[in-house]
Structures are given as C-alpha cells and as structure tokens.
Design a protein around this motif. Structure first.
Motif, PDB file in Angstrom:
ATOM      1  N   ILE A  26     -25.804-110.592 -44.808  1.00 52.82           N
ATOM      2  CA  ILE A  26     -25.810-112.029 -45.579  1.00 52.82           C
ATOM      3  C   ILE A  26     -25.581-112.611 -44.188  1.00 52.82           C
ATOM      4  O   ILE A  26     -24.042-112.732 -44.067  1.00 52.82           O
ATOM      5  CB  ILE A  26     -25.583-112.054 -47.099  1.00 52.82           C
ATOM      6  CG1 ILE A  26     -26.037-111.463 -47.513  1.00 52.82           C
ATOM      7  CG2 ILE A  26     -25.562-113.970 -46.970  1.00 52.82           C
ATOM      8  CD1 ILE A  26     -25.962-111.333 -49.277  1.00 52.82           C
ATOM      9  N   SER A  81     -25.218-115.395 -43.238  1.00 56.85           N
ATOM     10  CA  SER A  81     -24.082-117.253 -43.122  1.00 56.85           C
ATOM     11  C   SER A  81     -23.274-116.621 -43.597  1.00 56.85           C
ATOM     12  O   SER A  81     -22.315-117.291 -43.999  1.00 56.85           O
ATOM     13  CB  SER A  81     -24.982-117.936 -43.621  1.00 56.85           C
ATOM     14  OG  SER A  81     -25.112-116.810 -45.519  1.00 56.85           O
ATOM     15  N   ILE A  82     -22.674-115.980 -44.696  1.00 53.37           N
ATOM     16  CA  ILE A  82     -21.021-115.251 -44.527  1.00 53.37           C
ATOM     17  C   ILE A  82     -20.536-114.275 -44.438  1.00 53.37           C
ATOM     18  O   ILE A  82     -19.795-113.818 -44.629  1.00 53.37           O
ATOM     19  CB  ILE A  82     -21.494-115.454 -46.635  1.00 53.37           C
ATOM     20  CG1 ILE A  82     -22.418-114.336 -46.857  1.00 53.37           C
ATOM     21  CG2 ILE A  82     -21.496-116.573 -46.785  1.00 53.37           C
ATOM     22  CD1 ILE A  82     -21.789-113.448 -48.443  1.00 53.37           C
ATOM     23  N   TYR A  99     -36.315-105.879 -49.331  1.00 55.37           N
ATOM     24  CA  TYR A  99     -35.325-105.575 -49.428  1.00 55.37           C
ATOM     25  C   TYR A  99     -34.637-104.387 -50.654  1.00 55.37           C
ATOM     26  O   TYR A  99     -34.812-104.899 -51.725  1.00 55.37           O
ATOM     27  CB  TYR A  99     -34.417-107.265 -49.540  1.00 55.37           C
ATOM     28  CG  TYR A  99     -34.103-108.368 -48.228  1.00 55.37           C
ATOM     29  CD1 TYR A  99     -33.106-107.951 -47.431  1.00 55.37           C
ATOM     30  CD2 TYR A  99     -35.373-108.857 -48.351  1.00 55.37           C
ATOM     31  CE1 TYR A  99     -33.169-108.674 -46.760  1.00 55.37           C
ATOM     32  CE2 TYR A  99     -35.423-110.018 -47.102  1.00 55.37           C
ATOM     33  CZ  TYR A  99     -34.335-109.684 -46.695  1.00 55.37           C
ATOM     34  OH  TYR A  99     -34.199-110.892 -44.680  1.00 55.37           O
ATOM     35  N   TYR A 146     -31.300-104.672 -51.234  1.00 57.12           N
ATOM     36  CA  TYR A 146     -30.374-105.047 -51.917  1.00 57.12           C
ATOM     37  C   TYR A 146     -28.987-103.725 -52.863  1.00 57.12           C
ATOM     38  O   TYR A 146     -28.837-103.718 -54.014  1.00 57.12           O
ATOM     39  CB  TYR A 146     -30.563-105.959 -53.682  1.00 57.12           C
ATOM     40  CG  TYR A 146     -31.199-106.437 -53.215  1.00 57.12           C
ATOM     41  CD1 TYR A 146     -31.100-107.780 -52.061  1.00 57.12           C
ATOM     42  CD2 TYR A 146     -32.731-106.892 -53.516  1.00 57.12           C
ATOM     43  CE1 TYR A 146     -32.255-108.467 -51.701  1.00 57.12           C
ATOM     44  CE2 TYR A 146     -33.612-107.919 -53.004  1.00 57.12           C
ATOM     45  CZ  TYR A 146     -33.276-108.466 -52.552  1.00 57.12           C
ATOM     46  OH  TYR A 146     -33.786-109.786 -51.575  1.00 57.12           O
ATOM     47  N   ASP A 206     -25.992-100.818 -53.859  1.00 55.14           N
ATOM     48  CA  ASP A 206     -24.895-101.264 -54.622  1.00 55.14           C
ATOM     49  C   ASP A 206     -23.662-101.181 -53.849  1.00 55.14           C
ATOM     50  O   ASP A 206     -23.610 -99.871 -54.033  1.00 55.14           O
ATOM     51  CB  ASP A 206     -24.628-100.911 -56.451  1.00 55.14           C
ATOM     52  CG  ASP A 206     -23.330-101.508 -56.714  1.00 55.14           C
ATOM     53  OD1 ASP A 206     -22.391-102.107 -56.262  1.00 55.14           O
ATOM     54  OD2 ASP A 206     -23.172-101.941 -57.751  1.00 55.14           O
ATOM     55  N   THR A 262     -34.535-115.046 -46.637  1.00 52.77           N
ATOM     56  CA  THR A 262     -33.787-113.811 -46.186  1.00 52.77           C
ATOM     57  C   THR A 262     -33.508-113.685 -48.038  1.00 52.77           C
ATOM     58  O   THR A 262     -32.741-112.779 -48.514  1.00 52.77           O
ATOM     59  CB  THR A 262     -33.063-113.689 -45.279  1.00 52.77           C
ATOM     60  OG1 THR A 262     -31.770-114.307 -46.039  1.00 52.77           O
ATOM     61  CG2 THR A 262     -32.949-114.178 -44.361  1.00 52.77           C
ATOM     62  N   ASN A 267     -31.283-114.724 -48.882  1.00 52.35           N
ATOM     63  CA  ASN A 267     -29.165-115.219 -48.623  1.00 52.35           C
ATOM     64  C   ASN A 267     -27.861-115.041 -49.634  1.00 52.35           C
ATOM     65  O   ASN A 267     -28.362-114.154 -49.756  1.00 52.35           O
ATOM     66  CB  ASN A 267     -29.221-117.097 -48.671  1.00 52.35           C
ATOM     67  CG  ASN A 267     -28.527-117.317 -47.693  1.00 52.35           C
ATOM     68  OD1 ASN A 267     -27.079-116.189 -46.428  1.00 52.35           O
ATOM     69  ND2 ASN A 267     -27.914-118.379 -46.625  1.00 52.35           N
ATOM     70  N   VAL A 268     -27.398-115.748 -49.443  1.00 52.86           N
ATOM     71  CA  VAL A 268     -26.268-115.589 -50.791  1.00 52.86           C
ATOM     72  C   VAL A 268     -27.090-115.462 -51.738  1.00 52.86           C
ATOM     73  O   VAL A 268     -25.929-114.368 -52.734  1.00 52.86           O
ATOM     74  CB  VAL A 268     -25.352-116.922 -50.303  1.00 52.86           C
ATOM     75  CG1 VAL A 268     -23.967-117.026 -51.467  1.00 52.86           C
ATOM     76  CG2 VAL A 268     -24.367-117.182 -48.955  1.00 52.86           C
ATOM     77  N   THR A 278     -28.274-113.902 -52.781  1.00 53.84           N
ATOM     78  CA  THR A 278     -29.317-112.208 -53.592  1.00 53.84           C
ATOM     79  C   THR A 278     -27.789-111.725 -53.937  1.00 53.84           C
ATOM     80  O   THR A 278     -27.862-110.535 -53.774  1.00 53.84           O
ATOM     81  CB  THR A 278     -29.603-111.564 -51.807  1.00 53.84           C
ATOM     82  OG1 THR A 278     -28.578-112.008 -50.762  1.00 53.84           O
ATOM     83  CG2 THR A 278     -30.438-112.510 -51.632  1.00 53.84           C
ATOM     84  N   LEU A 279     -26.347-112.149 -53.604  1.00 56.50           N
ATOM     85  CA  LEU A 279     -25.075-111.395 -54.014  1.00 56.50           C
ATOM     86  C   LEU A 279     -24.982-111.396 -55.284  1.00 56.50           C
ATOM     87  O   LEU A 279     -24.338-109.973 -55.781  1.00 56.50           O
ATOM     88  CB  LEU A 279     -24.241-112.350 -53.495  1.00 56.50           C
ATOM     89  CG  LEU A 279     -23.541-112.564 -51.968  1.00 56.50           C
ATOM     90  CD1 LEU A 279     -22.267-113.122 -51.907  1.00 56.50           C
ATOM     91  CD2 LEU A 279     -23.148-111.217 -51.516  1.00 56.50           C
ATOM     92  N   ASN A 329     -27.812-109.486 -56.912  1.00 55.76           N
ATOM     93  CA  ASN A 329     -29.190-108.970 -57.137  1.00 55.76           C
ATOM     94  C   ASN A 329     -28.228-107.253 -57.280  1.00 55.76           C
ATOM     95  O   ASN A 329     -29.159-106.426 -57.593  1.00 55.76           O
ATOM     96  CB  ASN A 329     -29.883-108.483 -55.870  1.00 55.76           C
ATOM     97  CG  ASN A 329     -31.049-109.368 -55.862  1.00 55.76           C
ATOM     98  OD1 ASN A 329     -30.148-110.533 -56.364  1.00 55.76           O
ATOM     99  ND2 ASN A 329     -31.734-110.116 -54.980  1.00 55.76           N
ATOM    100  N   THR A 330     -27.447-107.073 -57.173  1.00 57.95           N
ATOM    101  CA  THR A 330     -26.945-105.751 -57.774  1.00 57.95           C
ATOM    102  C   THR A 330     -26.316-106.048 -59.456  1.00 57.95           C
ATOM    103  O   THR A 330     -26.353-104.652 -60.112  1.00 57.95           O
ATOM    104  CB  THR A 330     -25.633-104.953 -56.357  1.00 57.95           C
ATOM    105  OG1 THR A 330     -25.249-105.711 -56.620  1.00 57.95           O
ATOM    106  CG2 THR A 330     -26.243-104.882 -55.306  1.00 57.95           C
ATOM    107  N   VAL A 390     -32.575-112.160 -57.030  1.00 56.26           N
ATOM    108  CA  VAL A 390     -33.232-113.135 -55.943  1.00 56.26           C
ATOM    109  C   VAL A 390     -34.170-112.414 -54.624  1.00 56.26           C
ATOM    110  O   VAL A 390     -34.077-111.883 -54.521  1.00 56.26           O
ATOM    111  CB  VAL A 390     -32.198-114.430 -55.504  1.00 56.26           C
ATOM    112  CG1 VAL A 390     -32.832-115.306 -54.964  1.00 56.26           C
ATOM    113  CG2 VAL A 390     -31.633-114.358 -56.584  1.00 56.26           C
ATOM    114  N   THR A 391     -35.458-113.530 -54.593  1.00 55.31           N
ATOM    115  CA  THR A 391     -36.414-113.131 -53.764  1.00 55.31           C
ATOM    116  C   THR A 391     -36.524-113.581 -52.012  1.00 55.31           C
ATOM    117  O   THR A 391     -36.401-114.800 -52.640  1.00 55.31           O
ATOM    118  CB  THR A 391     -37.436-111.953 -54.227  1.00 55.31           C
ATOM    119  OG1 THR A 391     -38.158-112.980 -54.534  1.00 55.31           O
ATOM    120  CG2 THR A 391     -37.110-110.879 -54.786  1.00 55.31           C
ATOM    121  N   PRO A 392     -37.031-113.296 -51.369  1.00 58.73           N
ATOM    122  CA  PRO A 392     -37.338-114.477 -50.482  1.00 58.73           C
ATOM    123  C   PRO A 392     -38.479-115.351 -50.726  1.00 58.73           C
ATOM    124  O   PRO A 392     -39.385-114.608 -52.167  1.00 58.73           O
ATOM    125  CB  PRO A 392     -37.516-113.414 -49.304  1.00 58.73           C
ATOM    126  CG  PRO A 392     -36.893-112.854 -49.312  1.00 58.73           C
ATOM    127  CD  PRO A 392     -36.433-112.180 -50.995  1.00 58.73           C
TER     128      PRO A 392
END
Lengths: 241, 185
Positions: free
Chosen positions: A106, A108-109, A134, A136, A138, B92, B94-95, B97-98, B100-101, B139-141
């Motif tokens: 990611i 941006s961060i 993607y 994703y 863990d 993408t 982006n944030v 998607t944090l 998503n797990t 969350v997906t693109p």
C-alpha cells in the motif's frame, strides 16, 4: 615454435543493434550498465552476488528461443542482445503486477513511498493498475528489534538482505524459509529479530532492501530513504586488499 | 450528445477519503476552463445526485467496499462512455484494503465495541443494519467488478494529472498517466 596467440580479454557484441565492448567474465547486465543501456532490475545489486530470482532483467538473445536473465548470463563474442521489445515489456509488466498482487503493497502509507524500487519500476514501465486478483495475505510485522523493523507485507523476496548479511557483514542472521507462496525472510532459526544472537545491528539489510519491507524505526510515511554508498565502497576495498 | 451540447462529466465517491475530490478542487482557476468544456451532471460537488442515462466521462473515487458501492459502480458503468478509476483507492483498493485480512464480524466488533467510547453492550442495540449499506467481505479495486477504461493512480492524483487526463479524454485521446503520477503519489 609458433608464437602463441593470446586469448583476447575483450570482445565485441551488440546490444539493441549497437556495437559494445565487453571483457571476459562480464554479465550482459554489467556490459549494458557500462554503456548506459537501462535494463530493469530488482534482486540485482552491484556489490552482492547474483541471485537471478526476480526475472525483471530478462533479455532476448537473437537465435535463442528462451529469454535469459541479463544479470546471470555471461556476455559472449558476437552475441546479439535485445533489451526492449513488446514481449519483454509485457513480461516485465506482468512480473511487477505479480509482485504487487502477492502481498500488501500500500504505497500511500508505506515508509518507503517515493524511495521504493518496486514503485518506481511500476511507474517507469507504465503499470497503472494490477490486472491480477490481489491476495491480501495476513502477514506479520516483526518490530522486536530495538532499531529496525521487518514488514513482510512489503517484502518481494529479492534476498538482497540475506546476501548482504552473509557476504558483506558475515553474520548470516537472515535467510529464507518455506516454499512457494509460504516463502518468508527469517532471522536465525525463525526467531524474533530482537532475540537474535547473531545480528550485529549493522543495518545493512535495511539499506539494501528495495522496498519498505526493512526500515529504521521512527520513520513515518515516505521517510525511509535508503543509503547504499557503503556497498560499492566495501566491495572495492575488499577486492583491493 | 446532441449538437451544441457539452460533454457530460460525473464524479462519484465510493470507499475513499474524498482526498481525490479535494485534489480535483486544487485545479483552482482551471476549474473555470473546465466548466466551459463540460457539464458536471452528478457529483459530490453539485446538488443533483441522480445520474442521467448517458454520461460521457465518469471519475470514480474509492474502491468497492459495500453493496452500495457495487451498485453504484454497475450503474455508472452502464451509463458511462468512459469510466475512469480516479486515485489509488479506485485503482488498487489502497488503505481500505487494510481490513481485508479480517472478517466482517471482527471489524464490526472492533468498531462498535472495542474502540467505542460509549461501549454498546446492550443486546437491544445491535450493530446498525438499516440505512447503512452492508459491507462486502473484502474491499476491491473498481476494475475487479466492472471494466474500467482509464486508470489514474495517486493518493491523491495531483491536480495537474487530473486536468491533463480530463482534457486529453475530451480531445479523444487516452493519455499514459504514469508520466504524471504513480501509486502513492
């Protein structure tokens, strides 16, 4: 007795149609770099051993059906190397897309935002989105070391850290464990970094890392600038002894 | 588009922070030029929120995080000639998607119990289920659910990149946006 003909130390080959001179033992990538022909790389780093794992530096040799990794293939006389083609561009874009989709990048961060080789190659090679789904995964972040941090989310498994720790620092604290998608960078026998008895806390791994996977603690978004000047210096000084 | 009519531009805000819309406003005086070139038909900027049947260019900010986002993306795709993924969340995920797990149950528990100032432990007051859209598992693109024509990465994309992109699209060209912006820009 006939005079012996000395083996020539240098020879000629062509890269993208241009005649270039190479010396025996040089890789295609080294010759290209010397002649300012840019070939994308990620796992390769001048001063470390060649890994040939990322496949971003794949080039075409005229007359050969298979593509070869420029970093791991010796240049030979009269070789005709092609570094740019629609097919190579396509493959390189796909490799970058697979790396982006595999873990949680990611930008941006990320601490390495703006100083990341994966990000900048993505931009240079026109990767404006990721077509692959993607994953994703863990993944853990190891913050147990007092000064450094390992974020598996940003790791592309280039093994630069493993090689610099072994070959330059001589500690071999870092290695890889697990196969395929389970492949992970580890410290010692898969112990927390902070518990490592072999790590010298030199920080070389942090600075050779092409992404934000390895960083110094206390850095925020876009603050992790990597300093690599030490690497060619150490390599040259050791060769000179 | 009938003769004499201006091309219709819409913008939409899905799962994102509205930073891309803020960057759009950063075009400053060029917004006046843009207003002369297009008719803004629907957007968080304007009063009319309903979409016309035919839109020439739609900029979508944000990923697909809820059932409402999915519905909007499908509808906007159907109505739009050109659909643009506007910024990193759309491009993408982006944030957002944090999350998503984690499972939706874990997220709800975290948001409404663990981090709530006035903790809701009354069984009579469950998590909201009315008037708010249901979260999707991940969350997906945008391009994971509908075909996207142009991608404009950036968090947010710089105003120059937005102006260039929109004017190029109006001129009938599809620019290479990575000359101006990148993931995380």
């Amino acid at each position: 007795m006939p005079p012996t003909i000395p083996t020539p130390h240098s020879f000629t080959l062509t890269i993208d149609g241009q005649d270039v001179t190479a010396t025996v033992g040089q890789s295609i990538l080294q010759v290209a770099n010397e002649h300012h022909v840019e070939i994308p790389t990620l796992c390769y780093l001048d001063g470390l051993s060649v890994w040939g794992g990322c496949r971003l530096c794949m080039v075409q040799i005229v007359g050969q059906a298979r593509l070869v990794a420029a970093c791991a293939t010796a240049a030979t006389e009269d070789m005709q190397v092609v570094t740019q083609s629609p097919q190579l561009h396509d493959y390189r874009q796909t490799i970058l897309q697979m790396l982006f989709a595999e873990r949680n990048h990611i930008c941006s961060i990320c601490v390495a935002n703006g100083h990341c080789e994966l990000q900048s190659w993505g931009q240079k090679l026109g990767v404006d989105h990721i077509d692959l789904p993607y994953r994703y995964p863990d993944l853990d972040v190891d913050s147990s070391h007092p000064r450094f941090r390992l974020d598996h989310n940003r790791c592309i498994l280039c093994t630069r850290c493993v090689r610099v720790c072994d070959e330059i620092e001589g500690a071999h604290t870092l290695d890889v464990m697990g196969r395929g998608i389970q492949n992970m960078i580890i410290h010692d026998l898969n112990e927390p970094w902070g518990d490592s008895t072999t790590c010298t806390s030199c920080g070389k791994c942090v600075h050779v890392c092409p992404t934000g996977a390895l960083s110094e603690k206390g850095t925020s978004v876009a603050e992790m600038v990597k300093r690599r000047q030490f690497l060619p210096y150490l390599t040259v000084m050791r060769e000179a002894k | 588009m009938a003769a004499g009519e201006k091309p219709k531009l819409a913008t939409a805000w899905l799962e994102g922070c509205s930073g891309c819309h803020m960057s759009f406003l950063d075009m400053d005086e060029r917004l006046i030029d843009l207003a002369g070139l297009v008719e803004i038909v629907s957007s968080p900027y304007v009063d009319y929120k309903a979409w016309p049947e035919h839109i020439d260019i739609t900029l979508i900010e944000g990923g697909i995080g809820s059932e409402e986002d999915l519905h909007k993306a499908l509808e906007l795709r159907r109505r739009s000639k050109l659909l643009v993924s506007f910024g990193d969340c759309a491009v993408t995920g982006n944030v957002p998607t944090l999350r998503n797990t984690y499972t939706i149950a874990e997220i709800m528990k975290h948001a409404y119990e663990e981090t709530a100032v006035n903790r809701i432990d009354d069984a009579e007051r469950p998590y909201p289920t009315q008037y708010v859209p249901a979260l999707r598992r991940q969350v997906t693109p945008v391009h994971a659910v509908v075909p996207v024509d142009v991608f404009l990465p950036g968090c947010p994309p710089p105003a120059d990149a937005i102006f260039f992109l929109v004017t190029e699209l109006l001129a009938g060209r599809k620019p290479t946006t990575t000359d101006f912006t990148r993931f995380g820009k």
